[in-house]
Design a protein around this motif. Structure first.
Motif, mmCIF file in Angstrom:
data_model
loop_
_atom_site.group_PDB
_atom_site.id
_atom_site.type_symbol
_atom_site.label_atom_id
_atom_site.label_comp_id
_atom_site.label_asym_id
_atom_site.label_seq_id
_atom_site.Cartn_x
_atom_site.Cartn_y
_atom_site.Cartn_z
ATOM 1 N N LYS A 184 -1.319 -2.204 5.862
ATOM 2 C CA LYS A 184 -0.294 -1.161 5.719
ATOM 3 C C LYS A 184 0.526 -1.378 4.452
ATOM 4 C CE LYS A 184 0.184 -0.337 10.710
ATOM 5 N NZ LYS A 184 1.063 -0.521 11.900
ATOM 6 N N ARG A 187 -1.447 -0.209 1.512
ATOM 7 C CA ARG A 187 -1.514 1.244 1.372
ATOM 8 C C ARG A 187 -0.175 1.833 0.943
ATOM 9 N NH1 ARG A 187 -6.612 3.500 2.370
ATOM 10 N NH2 ARG A 187 -5.518 5.191 1.286
ATOM 11 N N TRP A 423 -2.902 7.994 5.259
ATOM 12 C CA TRP A 423 -2.969 7.383 3.925
ATOM 13 C C TRP A 423 -3.111 8.457 2.847
ATOM 14 C CZ3 TRP A 423 -0.862 3.573 5.686
ATOM 15 C CH2 TRP A 423 -1.377 2.697 6.632
#
Length: 549
Positions: A184, A187, A423
């Motif tokens: 995470k 991203r 994303w």
């Protein structure tokens, strides 16, 4: 994304003929060089009127299409120039590429120009005039000039850029359905860098790439074509542009077809629409697996949807350990399989590729899923326009904790697309340009001529609830539903019933008659039986070409 029903057919045709997605006001403080947020809507309305008058006087000088469009000589191209900022119509103007084929029928039967927006955001419809060669469009193309265009930011139309094409990922990537905290954070960093790249590479103009300006550009295109009123076909995101146009310029609408509608509710643009899309994709992914299981004798991937899912997870695990061809990892596999949610013509090809891989032949999967090794100078343009429009259009949550909470909860019941979708849109959390407030798409009784809405009941990209909402908002609109089907975009596709409604409407203006709605009020609706499911394709007979998605 573009409508597969039309885009796939035209792409196949193209490859045989030529070589080879109330007013708004900015949410940020005004600057000395622009109108205040209070005055901006009025200034933009005045600017649109002035720009349309100028476009009507200038027209469009059509000629040979640039080689970059890859169109045959039967299609001609031109340019219409639109204001970058409609509050300043005398300032910078940007070019929009326009393509056209003249109506093939007698002049006495010509009904004007039919303009197509294929959606995205980020897609071009310059290929649309090729529809004149398709049997399903022969009577329509006899009556109408078929007009395509590249919206602002797309292709050669003042392109938006967010990263150097060389920076695009061409190697294998992961696609975790349960991302770790480390992933995470990775991203988040990538999303911030992408948003910063959009601001840096496109500059101050970035704020002007949004849906309201796309609707205004459509009004300028109408005027430049010399049409007193607009006849329009919008697919997917193109339905939102059409809804905005109908709200802003209802007196300019002649006929309007909205295929695979986006839910235009202001509070759903775009964060909540994307969550709804992820949930709908889970249902469509299940439809694909159920179909594959029915044809286990051909594919050998399992006799139940659960067994097919297990086969898919086996492929994912093997690609994570050893990417196919050095280029296809779980991320590329997932990207290819997302296509099954858009277009069921891809089902046999994707199933055959999974089957072949598990039997030791990765070539079909590599052919269908590997990123291009030579993406060309426009690589990434579609994603850049998509990001700019969606991020500019509306407020987004600016704390990752909100995204994390919502997508973690959703992924528990809909893991297939949820995180991939998050994303894709996460740069909007870190966007630098001013945000818009979404327009309330809505018209009152008698304001518009009847609008024709087309929708597939199991559409994943634009869930069916959006079609019902759009019909409620456009008074007098008619809705034609393809039942128990889920291809995204049905106009000009394999359903003759749907195509009959489309053709009748465009040629005569007729829409389905009233039926009694749930509140005992008359509503204009009709339904069509689903088109046939795709035939299974054995590994020995599988197609050599993949429909575009």
């Amino acid at each position: 994304m573009p409508s597969p029903a039309l885009y796939g057919a035209l792409t196949a045709l193209l490859f045989t003929t030529v070589p080879l997605s109330p007013s708004l006001s900015p949410s940020s403080p005004s600057t000395p060089s622009s109108p205040s947020s209070f005055d901006a809507p009025q200034a933009e309305a005045r600017g649109t009127v002035l720009a349309a008058r100028r476009a009507a006087a200038e027209g469009i000088d059509f000629g040979v299409c640039p080689a970059a469009e890859k169109l045959p000589p039967s299609v001609v191209c031109g340019t219409v120039r639109v204001p970058l900022d409609y509050a300043d119509p005398g300032g910078d103007r940007i070019p929009l590429t326009v393509s056209r084929v003249r109506a093939s029928g007698p002049a006495t039967g010509r009904q004007g120009a039919l303009v197509f927006n294929p959606g995205g955001p980020g897609a071009s419809s310059t290929y649309f005039p090729l529809a004149a060669e398709l049997p399903e469009w022969r009577r329509i193309s006899a009556a109408y000039d078929l007009v395509g265009y590249a919206p602002r930011g797309v292709g050669r139309s003042a392109p938006v850029s967010c990263q150097d094409p060389a920076d695009r990922v061409t190697g294998p990537t992961p696609a975790p359905t349960l991302p770790s905290e480390v992933y995470k954070r990775e991203r988040i960093a990538r999303a911030k860098a992408y948003a910063e790249g959009c601001a840096r590479r496109t500059g101050a103009a970035l704020r002007h790439y949004h849906s309201l300006n796309n609707a205004r550009d459509l009004e300028i295109l109408r005027a430049a074509l010399g049409e007193p009123r607009l006849t329009y076909l919008g697919a997917s995101y193109g339905t939102y542009v059409g809804g905005l146009y109908a709200t802003l310029f209802p007196h300019r609408v002649r006929r309007m077809v909205l295929d695979a509608p986006v839910d235009p509710t202001p509070g759903r643009i775009w964060y909540h629409n994307n969550l709804a899309q992820s949930e709908a994709f889970e249902r469509r992914w299940a439809d694909f697996r159920t179909w594959v299981a029915k044809h286990d004798a051909v594919y050998g991937l399992g006799g139940t949807a659960r067994e097919v899912a297990a086969s898919y997870e086996r492929v994912r695990a093997e690609l994570a350990a050893r990417p196919a061809g050095g280029r296809v990892g779980p991320g590329q596999l997932h990207g290819a399989m997302l296509g099954t949610g858009y277009d069921d013509r891809l089902w046999p090809l994707r199933a055959a590729a999974l089957s072949a891989y598990l039997k030791g032949d990765p070539a079909p999967l590599v052919a269908q899923a590997a990123p291009s090794q030579d993406p060309g100078p426009d690589a990434g343009n579609g994603r850049a326009v998509y990001t700019a429009v969606e991020c500019n259009d509306a407020p987004w949550p600016e704390e990752f904790a909100v995204w994390d909470r919502d997508n973690t909860r959703l992924a528990e019941r809909a893991p297939f697309e949820t995180w991939d979708n998050a994303w894709m849109n996460l740069p909007c959390a870190y966007w630098k340009a001013p945000r818009q407030r979404p327009l309330d798409v809505r018209t009152g009784p008698g304001v518009l001529p009847p609008v024709l809405i087309l929708a597939a009941e199991r559409d994943a990209a634009t869930p069916y609830a959006g079609a019902l909402e759009l019909q409620r908002r456009l008074a007098g609109a008619a809705l034609v539903t393809e039942r128990d089907a889920g291809t995204h975009g049905v106009a000009g596709g394999p359903n003759t019933c749907v195509n009959g409604h489309l053709e009748r409407y465009l040629l005569t203006g007729a829409v389905p008659g009233d039926v009694t709605g749930p509140e005992m009020t008359p509503v204009r609706r009709a339904s069509c039986a689903p088109h046939p499911e795709p035939d299974p394709v054995s590994l020995e007979r599988r197609a050599t070409k993949t429909p575009a998605v």
